[in-house]
Design a protein around this motif. Structure first.
Motif, PDB file in Angstrom:
ATOM      1  N   UNK B 529      57.621  28.057  50.153  1.00 39.47           N
ATOM      2  CA  UNK B 529      58.228  28.510  48.896  1.00 39.47           C
ATOM      3  C   UNK B 529      57.942  27.566  47.737  1.00 39.47           C
ATOM      4  N   UNK B 530      57.559  26.319  48.028  1.00 38.92           N
ATOM      5  CA  UNK B 530      57.373  25.371  46.930  1.00 38.92           C
ATOM      6  C   UNK B 530      56.121  25.653  46.119  1.00 38.92           C
ATOM      7  N   UNK B 531      55.228  26.430  46.693  1.00 35.45           N
ATOM      8  CA  UNK B 531      53.987  26.665  45.957  1.00 35.45           C
ATOM      9  C   UNK B 531      53.818  28.130  45.586  1.00 35.45           C
ATOM     10  N   UNK B 532      54.920  28.851  45.534  1.00 40.46           N
ATOM     11  CA  UNK B 532      54.832  30.263  45.152  1.00 40.46           C
ATOM     12  C   UNK B 532      55.714  30.539  43.947  1.00 40.46           C
ATOM     13  N   UNK B 533      55.156  31.305  43.049  1.00 34.81           N
ATOM     14  CA  UNK B 533      55.826  31.647  41.801  1.00 34.81           C
ATOM     15  C   UNK B 533      55.975  33.165  41.783  1.00 34.81           C
ATOM     16  N   UNK B 534      57.131  33.641  41.341  1.00 34.37           N
ATOM     17  CA  UNK B 534      57.305  35.086  41.245  1.00 34.37           C
ATOM     18  C   UNK B 534      57.352  35.466  39.779  1.00 34.37           C
ATOM     19  N   UNK B 535      56.473  36.372  39.371  1.00 31.11           N
ATOM     20  CA  UNK B 535      56.483  36.799  37.977  1.00 31.11           C
ATOM     21  C   UNK B 535      56.761  38.296  37.950  1.00 31.11           C
ATOM     22  N   UNK B 536      57.770  38.682  37.190  1.00 29.92           N
ATOM     23  CA  UNK B 536      58.054  40.112  37.041  1.00 29.92           C
ATOM     24  C   UNK B 536      57.989  40.474  35.584  1.00 29.92           C
ATOM     25  N   UNK B 537      57.364  41.593  35.301  1.00 29.38           N
ATOM     26  CA  UNK B 537      57.265  42.043  33.923  1.00 29.38           C
ATOM     27  C   UNK B 537      57.749  43.474  33.895  1.00 29.38           C
ATOM     28  N   UNK B 538      58.885  43.684  33.238  1.00 33.26           N
ATOM     29  CA  UNK B 538      59.453  45.025  33.235  1.00 33.26           C
ATOM     30  C   UNK B 538      59.378  45.605  31.825  1.00 33.26           C
ATOM     31  N   UNK B 539      58.496  46.582  31.628  1.00 33.92           N
ATOM     32  CA  UNK B 539      58.472  47.233  30.325  1.00 33.92           C
ATOM     33  C   UNK B 539      59.694  48.132  30.220  1.00 33.92           C
ATOM     34  N   UNK B 540      60.211  48.327  29.020  1.00 29.76           N
ATOM     35  CA  UNK B 540      61.389  49.174  28.856  1.00 29.76           C
ATOM     36  C   UNK B 540      61.102  50.556  29.417  1.00 29.76           C
ATOM     37  N   UNK B 572      53.259  42.925  44.995  1.00 25.19           N
ATOM     38  CA  UNK B 572      54.084  43.646  45.965  1.00 25.19           C
ATOM     39  C   UNK B 572      55.270  44.265  45.256  1.00 25.19           C
ATOM     40  N   UNK B 573      55.810  45.322  45.837  1.00 24.90           N
ATOM     41  CA  UNK B 573      57.060  45.857  45.304  1.00 24.90           C
ATOM     42  C   UNK B 573      58.243  45.329  46.106  1.00 24.90           C
ATOM     43  N   UNK B 574      57.938  44.537  47.143  1.00 29.74           N
ATOM     44  CA  UNK B 574      59.015  44.035  47.979  1.00 29.74           C
ATOM     45  C   UNK B 574      58.885  42.529  48.192  1.00 29.74           C
ATOM     46  N   UNK B 575      58.988  41.754  47.104  1.00 33.54           N
ATOM     47  CA  UNK B 575      58.904  40.312  47.277  1.00 33.54           C
ATOM     48  C   UNK B 575      60.086  39.804  48.103  1.00 33.54           C
ATOM     49  N   UNK B 576      59.913  38.685  48.808  1.00 36.55           N
ATOM     50  CA  UNK B 576      60.979  38.183  49.670  1.00 36.55           C
ATOM     51  C   UNK B 576      62.274  37.978  48.896  1.00 36.55           C
ATOM     52  N   UNK B 693      55.531  46.249  39.787  1.00 32.77           N
ATOM     53  CA  UNK B 693      55.572  45.379  40.951  1.00 32.77           C
ATOM     54  C   UNK B 693      55.820  43.934  40.529  1.00 32.77           C
ATOM     55  N   UNK B 694      55.866  43.069  41.525  1.00 36.47           N
ATOM     56  CA  UNK B 694      56.050  41.648  41.265  1.00 36.47           C
ATOM     57  C   UNK B 694      54.756  40.929  41.605  1.00 36.47           C
TER      58      UNK B 694
END
Lengths: 106, 868
Positions: B529-540, B572-576, B693-694
């Protein structure tokens, strides 16, 4: 409470204790007052009066030895203290002087 | 008719019985009887009876003066209580060890209970915090597809507010911002922020503690930037200093002047209590998209005298007019008035469960105190008998015993208050109670404390009353120790059993929670987990169709991959932990194993650095063309194909969603969720890139360092898109935190419970030994050895413990489902937890019994026999 002054009934009860003499307890005191005044006297009134008198130091009480006459049940015996006697005599003197004034007029 | 010893009339006897005569009862009854007999002779039976009743009644009125010199004024009652309390404390000095332990134990119990209660009170019991909630509704609109949309744009809100005659429409956008260092302490900390319309606070009944609320004028563009803070935030982070008014708070670089503090009774109609409220112009400076895009949630207060249906009809008409001016006209749009979000039932349920545990602990403490008093009553039977014989009223003695109980519990309450004041805020931090919530003790907490104290002290004090006030006064005076007096040994055994079962129950619960904490922290996630980044971008919603979403996603991947620190980007659409969960249940033997189906892009495997043990991961081309290929995890393969021949198998039988899918690879295991229980990924299926997705970003160094750059890179693609960037390590920690917190609080409670149970057992066994010294001496004189005697006591003391253990285990099995929420990878019937709890309690019980049992073995028979 009437402070240190005696109420009428208290005075009667105190006189009755003195009159009954040795072995005065609530029952003979009640009978004495009832017969002397010809009015109904409840035991509650007698106890209350005797308690007040004791609180004022005019009588003292002690539990008497059990006697056979009422099934060995103890009674509280009262006697008039010297202070009680002084009070009675003082009251009597005051009344006598008032009566004398009434009888002699002006 | 001859009557022997005729009895006084019934009425008179009844009156006499209810009259308070104190010590003079016998004397007065004798007097009245003498009068009765005398009057029967002189005045007749009827008249004598009548006089008896009158005499009895005459005693009623002057009663207080009759009872010796005793006065019943308030001061005399108080001085009586003071004397009893002083006496109790002197008694405490006689048995300092046991008394100190019991009182301190009780103090801890009261303290922990009060601390927990204060949180439950703040989080779940306080009212919704809106005036007249029955006229407050949230509004949403149904679109053409029958879906409810609950968000509106600022322009839409303004139109509705201006045109609605039946309601007052207010807007809210819940956000979370980090506090800057500017001039507020706690910089860098995240605080929840509500961007609200100017009238919001006033409409829903907020009152300022200091300063003012937000007003409509604050909504005007170009007005001075202001903020209002909650009383909870003010007290917990700003030390409740009045000087904060007029100071500037830094909200992610946007300064705002604090102009008011909102009373803690106000929580707002929904979304919890934030730390800070700001008007829309300030909100739009912090989050630029708020100025235009539809993120606002509207809550209305229906004006007095207007029916809900009428308000809904009017708002529907207004909303329809809004829609028709839009490019995509939706004439069937209709507004729904929903109930406002109150506090979720779940919090209430958890709160009540916690309160249940707290009540159990208080019961334990009560049982301990009761024990102590039973023991001291047995030692003091002589003292009590002497008092009674000397004419002390039974009520007086009973009152003294209860006063003693209350005295000790009052001392304990003082200790408890200190403990609670210290533990309350600690628990609040531990459990992550939102900063907006004011956890200070309110009147209800103090009432709880007082109630608990009275309950424990009163009950414990009453316990020995029956035992102490036996009619038999003679035996104790002659030095006889009452052999098993009626009911008392049974009472004590029941107390022990209750203690043992309660602490067993609490210990089992704690053991289960502790195991889940351990599981949560040692479980192999299957990725770093220390080397993983989660980026989510949600357009309206509604502003980006599928094509737009795909383009956006490709751009985002391109930008992210372009960063020098980034190794790989998967989608993915199902990040941990936080993504959508697609459950996949695999039957195994009699039970079932829970897995997740994870739709992921081809690069997901390298982003999460999954190891392929067999076959290969699917390629980008396969993913885009929609090939029905899948990669299963080792854990799933082991269960479904124990022989090891997973490759080439069809997945149709696992789930309808997997019809037609063929296994082309087996990957190393990875966790998909930890709470409520560990759920591993079972199968990966291909998806194409899309913006909903994420993005899972694998970094070359510590992911936390890359957060700002990744955020900037994605935010720059298109304005107005909400981008969130989180380091996986934080996500995992957040996932584990609640379990750890609950376990921390639960173990505090359980250890207090265990301590109480041990103290109680020790007290009881010591008491029984003390009480049966004579018997022991006789036994030993008759040839029983020390070991036999010690064994006898150990067995007799342990029996109720055994009963309690069995009951406790039963209760725990029954209550297991309460825990199923927070349990992590541990069954509610986990044998190890049960065994550990039972072992700890049995061990503690044995330890508590050892010393008194040995004392029993050391009784000197000669000394005892001399006393006989």
């Amino acid at each position: 409470m009437k402070g240190d002054h005696l109420g009428e009934f208290e005075e009667l009860a105190l006189l009755a204790v003195r009159a009954v003499g040795d072995g005065a307890y609530a029952v003979p005191v009640q009978r004495y007052v009832e017969q002397a005044t010809n009015r109904t006297v409840t035991m509650g009134a007698v106890y209350a009066a005797l308690d007040r008198l004791e609180a004022k130091g005019l009588v003292r009480s002690a539990m008497g030895a059990p006697t056979a006459e009422r099934g060995g049940k103890a009674k509280r015996l009262f006697s008039v203290t010297p202070e009680g006697m002084r009070t009675l005599k003082y009251l009597r003197r005051v009344r006598d002087r008032i009566w004398r004034a009434i009888e002699e007029g002006h | 008719m001859r009557r022997r010893d005729p009895r006084p009339p019934l009425l008179g006897r009844l009156i006499l019985r209810i009259t308070r005569l104190g010590t003079r009862r016998a004397e007065i009854a004798a007097d009245l009887e003498e009068q009765l007999l005398h009057r029967r002779r002189t005045a007749g039976v009827r008249r004598a009876g009548w006089r008896y009743v009158r005499d009895a009644a005459s005693l009623l009125r002057p009663a207080p003066r009759l009872v010796g010199r005793r006065q019943t004024s308030l001061t005399s009652v108080l001085s009586g209580i003071r004397r009893d309390a002083a006496f109790a404390l002197r008694l405490g000095r006689r048995r300092p060890g046991v008394v100190t332990l019991t009182v301190v134990g009780l103090g801890l119990a009261i303290g922990v209970s009060t601390a927990v209660f204060s949180l439950v009170n703040a989080a779940a019991l306080r009212s919704v915090g809106v005036t007249n909630p029955e006229s407050v509704f949230s509004i949403g609109r149904l679109n053409a597809r029958g879906q409810i949309r609950s968000t509106w744009s600022p322009a839409e809100w303004r139109t509705l507010r201006e045109r609605s005659a039946t309601t007052i429409v207010e807007a809210l956008v819940p956000e979370s911002v980090s506090l800057g260092q500017l001039s507020t302490p706690g910089g860098g900390e995240s605080v929840s922020l509500h961007v609200v319309s100017g009238g919001y606070l006033h409409t829903f009944g907020a009152r300022p503690v200091l300063g003012r609320l937000l007003v409509d004028a604050d909504d005007e563009p170009g007005s001075a930037p202001v903020a209002v803070i909650s009383e909870g935030f003010w007290r917990r982070r700003l030390a409740g200093a009045p000087e904060v008014l007029g100071q500037t708070v830094d909200l992610e670089g946007t300064p705002a002047t604090i102009v008011g503090i909102v009373d803690r009774a106000f929580s707002g109609p929904s979304w919890g209590t934030p730390g800070v409220w700001v008007p829309f112009p300030v909100g739009a400076r912090i989050r630029p998209y708020l100025a235009e895009l539809p993120y606002a949630r509207l809550t209305v207060r229906v004006r007095p005298g207007v029916e809900r249906a009428a308000a809904a009809a009017e708002l529907s008409a207004l909303a329809a007019a809004l829609e028709s001016t839009d490019s995509a006209a939706r004439p069937q749009a209709r507004v729904q008035l929903g109930p406002m979000d109150t506090r979720s039932g779940e919090i209430r349920t958890i709160g009540l469960a916690v309160l249940g545990a707290v009540v159990l602990v208080l019961l334990l403490a009560t049982a301990n105190m009761a024990n102590l008093f039973l023991a001291s009553a047995a030692e003091r039977h002589r003292e009590v008998a002497v008092r009674l014989a000397l004419g002390s009223g039974r009520w007086r003695v009973a009152a003294q015993l209860v006063t003693e109980g209350l005295t000790f519990s009052a001392v304990a309450a003082a200790i408890g208050l200190i403990v609670a004041l210290w533990l309350g805020p600690l628990f609040a931090e531990l459990l992550g109670v939102p900063l907006g919530v004011d956890v200070r003790f309110d009147a209800r907490v103090y009432i709880f404390l007082a109630g608990a104290t009275l309950f424990v002290g009163g009950l414990a004090g009453i316990a020995p009353v029956r035992y102490s006030l036996r009619r038999d006064l003679a035996s104790p005076m002659k030095g006889w120790t009452p052999a098993a007096s009626s009911g008392s040994p049974r009472t004590r055994a029941a107390l022990v059993a209750i203690q043992a079962s309660t602490s067993t129950l609490l210990l089992i619960m704690t053991a289960i929670l502790a195991r889940s904490v351990v599981n949560a922290s040692v479980v192999d996630l299957g990725f770093d987990p220390e080397r993983i980044l989660m980026v989510r971008a949600v357009p309206p919603s509604g502003t980006c169709d599928d094509a737009c979403s795909m383009t956006y996603a490709r751009l985002a991947i391109e930008r992210l991959t372009g960063l020098p620190e980034v190794e790989a980007v998967g989608v993915t659409t199902s990040p941990p932990m936080v993504g959508a969960l697609y459950p996949l249940i695999v039957q195994q033997g009699g039970g079932q194993e829970l897995f997740a189906r994870v739709p992921a892009s081809a690069d997901y495997s390298s982003a999460m650095s999954l190891r392929l043990t067999q076959g290969r991961f699917y390629t980008d081309a396969e993913a885009r063309s929609g090939d029905r290929v899948a990669v299963v995890s080792e854990a799933l393969a082991r269960i479904v194909w124990p022989a090891g021949a997973a490759l080439g198998q069809q997945l149709d039988h696992l789930s309808d969603n997997l019809a037609g899918f063929r296994v082309i690879g087996v990957a190393s295991d990875a966790a998909n969720s930890l709470v409520p229980r560990l759920r591993r990924v079972g199968v990966y299926v291909p998806i194409d890139d899309r913006a909903t997705a994420t993005f899972m970003v694998r970094t070359r160094s510590d992911a936390a360092d890359v957060v700002p750059r990744a955020h900037a890179a994605v935010s720059a693609i298109r304005p107005g898109v909400r981008v969130t960037t989180e380091a996986m390590i934080d996500v995992v920690a957040a996932e584990r935190a609640p379990v750890q917190a609950i376990a921390g609080v639960a173990s505090t409670v359980a250890f207090v419970a265990l301590g109480l149970a041990v103290i109680g057992l020790y007290g009881i066994t010591a008491f029984v030994v003390g009480q049966r010294t004579r018997e022991i001496g006789v036994r030993m004189a008759l040839g029983a050895g020390g070991r036999n005697v010690a064994g006898l006591f150990a067995r007799q003391s342990l029996f109720p413990v055994l009963v309690g253990l069995v009951t406790g285990v039963g209760l725990a099995l029954a209550a297991g489902h309460v825990l199923s929420g927070p349990i992590l990878g541990v069954s509610a019937t986990d044998p190890a937890s049960y065994a550990a709890a039972v072992a700890v309690l049995a061990g503690a019980a044995a330890a508590a019994i050892v010393s008194p049992a040995r004392r029993a073995a050391r009784v000197d028979p000669a000394a005892v026999l001399r006393q006989l």
